[in-house]
Design a protein around this motif. Structure first.
Motif, PDB file in Angstrom:
ATOM      1  N   MET A   1     -51.827  80.326 -25.630  1.00  0.00           N
ATOM      2  CA  MET A   1     -52.519  80.762 -24.426  1.00  0.00           C
ATOM      3  C   MET A   1     -52.905  79.533 -23.628  1.00  0.00           C
ATOM      4  O   MET A   1     -53.455  78.575 -24.154  1.00  0.00           O
ATOM      5  N   SER A   2     -52.627  79.551 -22.320  1.00  0.00           N
ATOM      6  CA  SER A   2     -52.907  78.397 -21.457  1.00  0.00           C
ATOM      7  C   SER A   2     -54.386  78.313 -21.160  1.00  0.00           C
ATOM      8  O   SER A   2     -55.114  79.298 -21.201  1.00  0.00           O
ATOM      9  N   ASN A   3     -54.792  77.130 -20.788  1.00  0.00           N
ATOM     10  CA  ASN A   3     -56.187  76.937 -20.424  1.00  0.00           C
ATOM     11  C   ASN A   3     -56.488  77.683 -19.130  1.00  0.00           C
ATOM     12  O   ASN A   3     -55.695  77.725 -18.194  1.00  0.00           O
ATOM     13  N   SER A   4     -57.658  78.243 -19.045  1.00  0.00           N
ATOM     14  CA  SER A   4     -58.094  78.942 -17.839  1.00  0.00           C
ATOM     15  C   SER A   4     -58.427  77.929 -16.755  1.00  0.00           C
ATOM     16  O   SER A   4     -58.962  76.855 -17.031  1.00  0.00           O
ATOM     17  N   PRO A   5     -58.131  78.265 -15.478  1.00  0.00           N
ATOM     18  CA  PRO A   5     -58.498  77.337 -14.391  1.00  0.00           C
ATOM     19  C   PRO A   5     -59.988  77.088 -14.331  1.00  0.00           C
ATOM     20  O   PRO A   5     -60.429  76.029 -13.899  1.00  0.00           O
ATOM     21  N   ASP A   6     -60.781  78.088 -14.786  1.00  0.00           N
ATOM     22  CA  ASP A   6     -62.234  77.899 -14.754  1.00  0.00           C
ATOM     23  C   ASP A   6     -62.709  76.969 -15.859  1.00  0.00           C
ATOM     24  O   ASP A   6     -63.814  76.466 -15.822  1.00  0.00           O
ATOM     25  N   ARG A   7     -61.849  76.841 -16.919  1.00  0.00           N
ATOM     26  CA  ARG A   7     -62.244  75.988 -18.056  1.00  0.00           C
ATOM     27  C   ARG A   7     -61.068  75.065 -18.400  1.00  0.00           C
ATOM     28  O   ARG A   7     -60.405  75.223 -19.418  1.00  0.00           O
ATOM     29  N   PRO A   8     -60.803  74.118 -17.535  1.00  0.00           N
ATOM     30  CA  PRO A   8     -59.618  73.283 -17.711  1.00  0.00           C
ATOM     31  C   PRO A   8     -59.677  72.412 -18.947  1.00  0.00           C
ATOM     32  O   PRO A   8     -58.659  71.958 -19.428  1.00  0.00           O
ATOM     33  N   ASP A   9     -60.866  72.139 -19.490  1.00  0.00           N
ATOM     34  CA  ASP A   9     -60.971  71.245 -20.640  1.00  0.00           C
ATOM     35  C   ASP A   9     -60.841  71.968 -21.971  1.00  0.00           C
ATOM     36  O   ASP A   9     -60.843  71.327 -23.017  1.00  0.00           O
ATOM     37  N   GLU A  10     -60.766  73.273 -21.950  1.00  0.00           N
ATOM     38  CA  GLU A  10     -60.692  74.013 -23.212  1.00  0.00           C
ATOM     39  C   GLU A  10     -59.286  73.897 -23.791  1.00  0.00           C
ATOM     40  O   GLU A  10     -58.292  74.178 -23.119  1.00  0.00           O
ATOM     41  N   PRO A  11     -59.136  73.423 -25.037  1.00  0.00           N
ATOM     42  CA  PRO A  11     -57.797  73.258 -25.603  1.00  0.00           C
ATOM     43  C   PRO A  11     -57.134  74.600 -25.853  1.00  0.00           C
ATOM     44  O   PRO A  11     -57.789  75.619 -26.026  1.00  0.00           O
ATOM     45  N   GLU A  12     -55.816  74.568 -25.839  1.00  0.00           N
ATOM     46  CA  GLU A  12     -55.050  75.784 -26.083  1.00  0.00           C
ATOM     47  C   GLU A  12     -55.255  76.261 -27.508  1.00  0.00           C
ATOM     48  O   GLU A  12     -55.256  75.452 -28.446  1.00  0.00           O
ATOM     49  N   ASP A  13     -55.412  77.562 -27.681  1.00  0.00           N
ATOM     50  CA  ASP A  13     -55.632  78.139 -29.003  1.00  0.00           C
ATOM     51  C   ASP A  13     -54.303  78.180 -29.749  1.00  0.00           C
ATOM     52  O   ASP A  13     -53.365  78.861 -29.349  1.00  0.00           O
ATOM     53  N   SER A  14     -54.219  77.436 -30.877  1.00  0.00           N
ATOM     54  CA  SER A  14     -52.972  77.379 -31.637  1.00  0.00           C
ATOM     55  C   SER A  14     -52.855  78.511 -32.640  1.00  0.00           C
ATOM     56  O   SER A  14     -51.774  78.776 -33.150  1.00  0.00           O
ATOM     57  N   GLY A  15     -53.980  79.143 -32.966  1.00  0.00           N
ATOM     58  CA  GLY A  15     -53.961  80.166 -33.993  1.00  0.00           C
ATOM     59  C   GLY A  15     -54.064  79.612 -35.401  1.00  0.00           C
ATOM     60  O   GLY A  15     -54.090  80.360 -36.380  1.00  0.00           O
ATOM     61  N   LEU A  16     -54.139  78.288 -35.546  1.00  0.00           N
ATOM     62  CA  LEU A  16     -54.304  77.663 -36.856  1.00  0.00           C
ATOM     63  C   LEU A  16     -55.785  77.614 -37.207  1.00  0.00           C
ATOM     64  O   LEU A  16     -56.639  77.681 -36.317  1.00  0.00           O
ATOM     65  N   PRO A  17     -56.126  77.453 -38.497  1.00  0.00           N
ATOM     66  CA  PRO A  17     -57.532  77.298 -38.876  1.00  0.00           C
ATOM     67  C   PRO A  17     -58.168  76.120 -38.151  1.00  0.00           C
ATOM     68  O   PRO A  17     -57.509  75.084 -37.952  1.00  0.00           O
ATOM     69  N   PRO A  18     -59.422  76.260 -37.719  1.00  0.00           N
ATOM     70  CA  PRO A  18     -60.065  75.180 -36.949  1.00  0.00           C
ATOM     71  C   PRO A  18     -60.058  73.841 -37.663  1.00  0.00           C
ATOM     72  O   PRO A  18     -59.903  72.797 -37.032  1.00  0.00           O
ATOM     73  N   GLU A  19     -60.236  73.856 -39.021  1.00  0.00           N
ATOM     74  CA  GLU A  19     -60.277  72.586 -39.746  1.00  0.00           C
ATOM     75  C   GLU A  19     -58.955  71.838 -39.616  1.00  0.00           C
ATOM     76  O   GLU A  19     -58.920  70.624 -39.380  1.00  0.00           O
ATOM     77  N   LEU A  20     -57.851  72.575 -39.775  1.00  0.00           N
ATOM     78  CA  LEU A  20     -56.541  71.940 -39.678  1.00  0.00           C
ATOM     79  C   LEU A  20     -56.246  71.514 -38.244  1.00  0.00           C
ATOM     80  O   LEU A  20     -55.725  70.415 -37.996  1.00  0.00           O
ATOM     81  N   GLU A  21     -56.580  72.357 -37.301  1.00  0.00           N
ATOM     82  CA  GLU A  21     -56.323  72.031 -35.901  1.00  0.00           C
ATOM     83  C   GLU A  21     -57.091  70.782 -35.486  1.00  0.00           C
ATOM     84  O   GLU A  21     -56.578  69.929 -34.753  1.00  0.00           O
ATOM     85  N   GLN A  22     -58.328  70.652 -35.972  1.00  0.00           N
ATOM     86  CA  GLN A  22     -59.131  69.479 -35.619  1.00  0.00           C
ATOM     87  C   GLN A  22     -58.479  68.203 -36.123  1.00  0.00           C
ATOM     88  O   GLN A  22     -58.432  67.184 -35.418  1.00  0.00           O
ATOM     89  N   VAL A  23     -57.975  68.225 -37.359  1.00  0.00           N
ATOM     90  CA  VAL A  23     -57.323  67.041 -37.903  1.00  0.00           C
ATOM     91  C   VAL A  23     -56.075  66.697 -37.111  1.00  0.00           C
ATOM     92  O   VAL A  23     -55.839  65.541 -36.729  1.00  0.00           O
ATOM     93  N   LEU A  24     -55.245  67.717 -36.820  1.00  0.00           N
ATOM     94  CA  LEU A  24     -53.991  67.466 -36.109  1.00  0.00           C
ATOM     95  C   LEU A  24     -54.246  66.937 -34.694  1.00  0.00           C
ATOM     96  O   LEU A  24     -53.546  66.035 -34.226  1.00  0.00           O
ATOM     97  N   ARG A  25     -55.241  67.481 -34.031  1.00  0.00           N
ATOM     98  CA  ARG A  25     -55.565  66.982 -32.687  1.00  0.00           C
ATOM     99  C   ARG A  25     -56.073  65.534 -32.755  1.00  0.00           C
ATOM    100  O   ARG A  25     -55.808  64.727 -31.857  1.00  0.00           O
ATOM    101  N   GLY A  26     -56.824  65.227 -33.799  1.00  0.00           N
ATOM    102  CA  GLY A  26     -57.300  63.855 -33.947  1.00  0.00           C
ATOM    103  C   GLY A  26     -56.154  62.879 -34.136  1.00  0.00           C
ATOM    104  O   GLY A  26     -56.197  61.744 -33.670  1.00  0.00           O
ATOM    105  N   LEU A  27     -55.086  63.335 -34.829  1.00  0.00           N
ATOM    106  CA  LEU A  27     -53.946  62.463 -35.062  1.00  0.00           C
ATOM    107  C   LEU A  27     -53.078  62.302 -33.825  1.00  0.00           C
ATOM    108  O   LEU A  27     -52.305  61.353 -33.718  1.00  0.00           O
ATOM    109  N   THR A  28     -53.166  63.260 -32.891  1.00  0.00           N
ATOM    110  CA  THR A  28     -52.330  63.203 -31.680  1.00  0.00           C
ATOM    111  C   THR A  28     -53.125  62.786 -30.452  1.00  0.00           C
ATOM    112  O   THR A  28     -52.682  62.999 -29.323  1.00  0.00           O
TER     113      THR A  28
END
Length: 485
Positions: free
Chosen positions: A1-28
């Motif tokens: 799902m793309s970020n909303s124009p009203d909330r441009p800083d909100e990351p796209e929801d990957s559907g992965l568990p938050p713990e894993l997503e946080q680590v992967l985003r930190g690495l990228t």
């Protein structure tokens, strides 16, 4: 799902568990995750993983990427201990009941009294402890780390060389699409990944150590049953659940089994602490063997050829049974000879002293002693552990010769002559003495007799009593001149 124009800083929801997503985003660098990578992780079932387990894995991944580049692939004590505890708890590992603790304390107290009657080797203040598997793991893991750390460093270096060789031999087109950024040479990528891979390889060996020690914790009967000083005095440790299972399998009275094992463990603990050189020499022999172990780099290259080097589980499976070269170096052969002799001497002495201590007290002592011998002859609980970790069979092969040697010393001069063999490493029996037990006993008796005569003469001189010179008159008395005519 793309970020909303009203909330441009909100990351796209990957559907992965938050713990894993946080680590992967930190690495990228905080960028959105690649949809193909997200889909791959879902296909692996990572979106269904238990959050607590995922947090632990995520922490290890972060450590791999965040650690310094100075790591050498040595054992990570925290990782090894955590894995050992999880392995130990896979089967029932209940908290030790107070009744079991009291029974072990009482058995060790009785064992001390029985041993006092047959040996003067003493270590005052020994206390019986009933431990769970987890308690034994926590107490002994630092020693295990010292023993196998030389192997971990060697394995890591060999795997690093094998991976570098394979990736360097591949062109950019020879790797899966997207694995290497456009224009980057695989060898250059390997150089950048090397610190992370060394940490991953060290973690892999740490996991292997933890699994082995965790499994061993469910097989041992006493703290130092493997004949190495893993537990520090004043603790004399018995494992109540394993002892009960041992007695039940033999159809032998549990209190008698507990007492016999308490005597054996107390005798072993006394020896390690009354003879301060024996424990360090045992540990040094294992480390010397491990330090000179040859890693089979050809087998490692073959194992790594068909697997993903970023998958620790696949790497561990591919390398199972492939790590050690079949030949032993001269230094290893020398270390193994020292180790087997020391193990035989320790267990031979324990056998002889235990038999003397329990023969008048335990009706089933003979059956219990035979059960211990059969258990040891089948390889013992530590043999598979050391074979997997160090390529070493930890077995006192010359145990019978050592037991005969101590029995012969006892027959020739009692407990004093038997235990005197431990007085100093220079006079302790070695492998050649196990080949010639009677010759060793005669040499020890001769030294003992000469020493007794010298002590008697010195004592007489200090007390001013007449010695041999008195029987000959004054002639030859020190300081006197010739006898006047």
């Amino acid at each position: 799902m793309s970020n909303s124009p009203d909330r441009p800083d909100e990351p796209e929801d990957s559907g992965l568990p938050p713990e894993l997503e946080q680590v992967l985003r930190g690495l990228t660098g905080g960028r959105d995750l690649d949809p193909q990578m997200v889909e791959m992780m879902r296909g692996m079932g990572l979106d269904q993983v238990d959050p607590q387990m995922l947090q632990m894995v995520a922490g290890q991944v972060q450590q791999m990427f965040a650690g310094s580049g100075d790591d050498t692939g040595s054992v990570d004590l925290t990782v090894a201990t955590d894995m050992a505890r999880r392995t130990a708890s896979a089967d029932a590992d209940p908290v030790v009941a107070e009744a079991d603790s009291a029974a072990v304390r009482s058995a060790v107290d009785v064992a001390g009294l029985w041993l006092d009657a047959v040996t003067d080797l003493d270590h005052s203040g020994l206390v019986g402890r009933a431990w769970s598997r987890a308690e034994w793991v926590e107490a002994t893991m630092p020693v295990w780390r010292e023993l196998v750390d030389p192997i971990a460093v060697g394995v890591s270096a060999a795997m690093d060389a094998a991976l570098t060789k394979q990736l360097g031999a591949l062109g950019e087109q020879g790797l899966p699409e997207g694995m290497v950024p456009p224009g980057m040479n695989p060898a250059a990528m390997m150089g950048q990944m090397a610190p992370m891979l060394r940490r991953m390889q060290g973690s892999m060996f740490s996991v292997q150590l933890g699994q082995a020690v965790g499994t061993l914790s469910g097989e041992i009967l006493t703290g130092d049953e493997v004949s190495l000083p893993l537990v520090s005095a004043p603790d004399v440790v018995l494992m109540p659940a394993a002892v009960a299972q041992f007695a039940d399998g033999l159809d032998i009275d549990l209190p008698q089994a507990r007492l016999l094992l308490a005597v054996r463990e107390t005798a072993r603990t006394r020896l390690f602490h009354a003879v301060p050189w024996i424990g360090p020499q045992l540990l040094t022999a294992v480390q010397d063997y491990a330090r000179d172990t040859s890693i089979d780099t050809d087998a490692i290259e073959e194992g790594l050829r068909t697997i993903d080097p970023s998958d620790p589980e696949a790497m561990q499976q591919a390398l199972s049974g492939r790590l050690f070269a079949p030949q032993q170096s001269p230094a290893q052969k020398a270390a193994l000879a020292r180790l087997e002799t020391l193990l035989a001497l320790v267990e031979g002495w324990v056998d002889v002293v235990t038999a003397a201590a329990v023969k008048q007290h335990l009706p089933q002592a003979e059956a219990l002693g035979e059960a211990v011998r059969r258990r040891r002859a089948s390889g013992g609980p530590a043999e598979k552990t050391f074979a997997a970790l160090v390529g070493l069979e930890l077995r006192p092969r010359r145990l019978r010769d050592a037991a005969n040697l101590f029995a012969a010393l006892e027959s020739a001069g009692g407990a004093e002559l038997r235990d005197g063999a431990w007085a100093h490493p220079d006079v302790a029996p070695d492998a050649s003495d196990l080949d010639d037990v009677l010759g060793y006993v005669e040499r020890v008796r001769a030294r003992s007799t000469d020493g007794d005569d010298l002590d008697a003469e010195l004592d007489a001189l200090l007390r001013g009593e007449p010695g041999d010179d008195a029987a000959r008159g004054d002639e030859g008395r020190p300081g006197d001149g010739p006898t006047p005519a």
